[in-house]
Scaffold this active site. Sequence first.
Site, PDB file in Angstrom:
ATOM      1  N   GLU A 178     -32.656   7.163  14.446  1.00 15.60           N
ATOM      2  CA  GLU A 178     -33.550   8.143  13.834  1.00 15.60           C
ATOM      3  C   GLU A 178     -32.847   8.880  12.707  1.00 15.60           C
ATOM      4  O   GLU A 178     -31.681   9.271  12.819  1.00 15.60           O
ATOM      5  CB  GLU A 178     -33.980   9.144  14.911  1.00 15.60           C
ATOM      6  N   ILE A 180     -32.492  12.285  11.068  1.00 17.27           N
ATOM      7  CA  ILE A 180     -32.769  13.671  11.424  1.00 17.27           C
ATOM      8  C   ILE A 180     -33.077  14.458  10.156  1.00 17.27           C
ATOM      9  O   ILE A 180     -32.255  14.529   9.241  1.00 17.27           O
ATOM     10  CB  ILE A 180     -31.571  14.302  12.153  1.00 17.27           C
ATOM     11  N   ASP A 292     -15.461  15.271  19.426  1.00 18.68           N
ATOM     12  CA  ASP A 292     -15.110  15.335  18.004  1.00 18.68           C
ATOM     13  C   ASP A 292     -15.972  16.409  17.345  1.00 18.68           C
ATOM     14  O   ASP A 292     -16.642  16.181  16.343  1.00 18.68           O
ATOM     15  CB  ASP A 292     -15.354  13.968  17.351  1.00 18.68           C
TER      16      ASP A 292
END
Length: 384
Positions: A178, A180, A292
């Site tokens: 997707e 965003i 991270d």
Amino acid sequence: MTVDYQMIINAPISTHKFSLSNLCAQIAQLVEQRTENPRVLGSIPSLGTFFMQNYRFTICSCKVSQCLVMLGGDIAIEGYDMRKYNSLNEAIHECFGQDISIAKSTRMSGGDINSMTRLTLSNGGNVLLKTNSYDNIDFFRTEVIGLTAIKASNTIATPKLYGYGSDSDKRIAFLIMEEIHTTRATGGAISDLGYAFAKMHLADTAKITVDGKCITDKKYGFITDNYIGATKQINTPKDSWIDFFRECRLEPQIKMAEHGMGNGLIKKSLALLDRLDSIMIEPDKPSLLHGDMWGGNHLIRDDGVPVLIDPATYVGHAEADIAMTEMFSPFPRDFYKAYYEINPMVSDYSDRRDIYNLYHYLNHYNLFGGGYLSSAGHIISRYV
């Protein structure tokens, strides 16, 4: 249309010959058989087509309980055993329809490790394509697993995943996900990020599974090794957080960095490894970590919802994630205020913060060289 999903959640479906239209048809048939109002469903000429056009399904495994989540929109495929495709065109056709093709490709900025491209499809939809060299498909296999684990915690949003694979003609490995659509990060959205991040850290890791498998066999580690940037990240399960951090985090990075260290720094590094038991503490509970968490690895979606991206997921001490948020440019104050409302700081956390970030400084040196070794050396000298 009213559907009693509780009546169908344990119904088996056939996935050995995976086809999106086939799977939708099977789900449609199950719903049609067990709905509260069969007449309404019977009035829809093609329920499979109706579902594909009107709903989004998250498809994970071989049970409807693991396959069907109503979210609204299009179709997303997620899970450890997500279909691995042998070409980009195959992935597009299987994920979005045989008559769908790529109408336009637009290179996007960002990403030190992977290239990112917006694909505009012939049906007008957009998706994000992440690519790397053909041999690096494991980057995307492990990213899928990490994002799936975070999603399974039911605490914070992640991008919807469609498929990954490798294309021998294009010589690429790829992940389709997707795109965003983001908005400016307001104080409220940053607070929501802090709340959700704390909830992820407090989630019961023993109950988080990926495709039916626990995410670690012991307290710490992960179901698979993965990557921190382009560096292989070792996630061998351990029952001790300190042992895990020593053997799976610092030791591999120190070994890789030795070529640039003088004898004195090497000796100090080894002494630090021996002293970790007096520097670090075992957490009260293990936490699912992003791994991270610098400022570029979260987004604020256009509806204000925070979304995590690009994880290096594993189970460890929540402090390690928080330490990285402070490594380069600390997150806004609203983030920490919200986070600590839910997951209070241990009073002497600041004494350990740099030891967590030593891992990342060493990794940055091993990836990029430059002054990161000097920063790592200052931390090592502080503790030895």
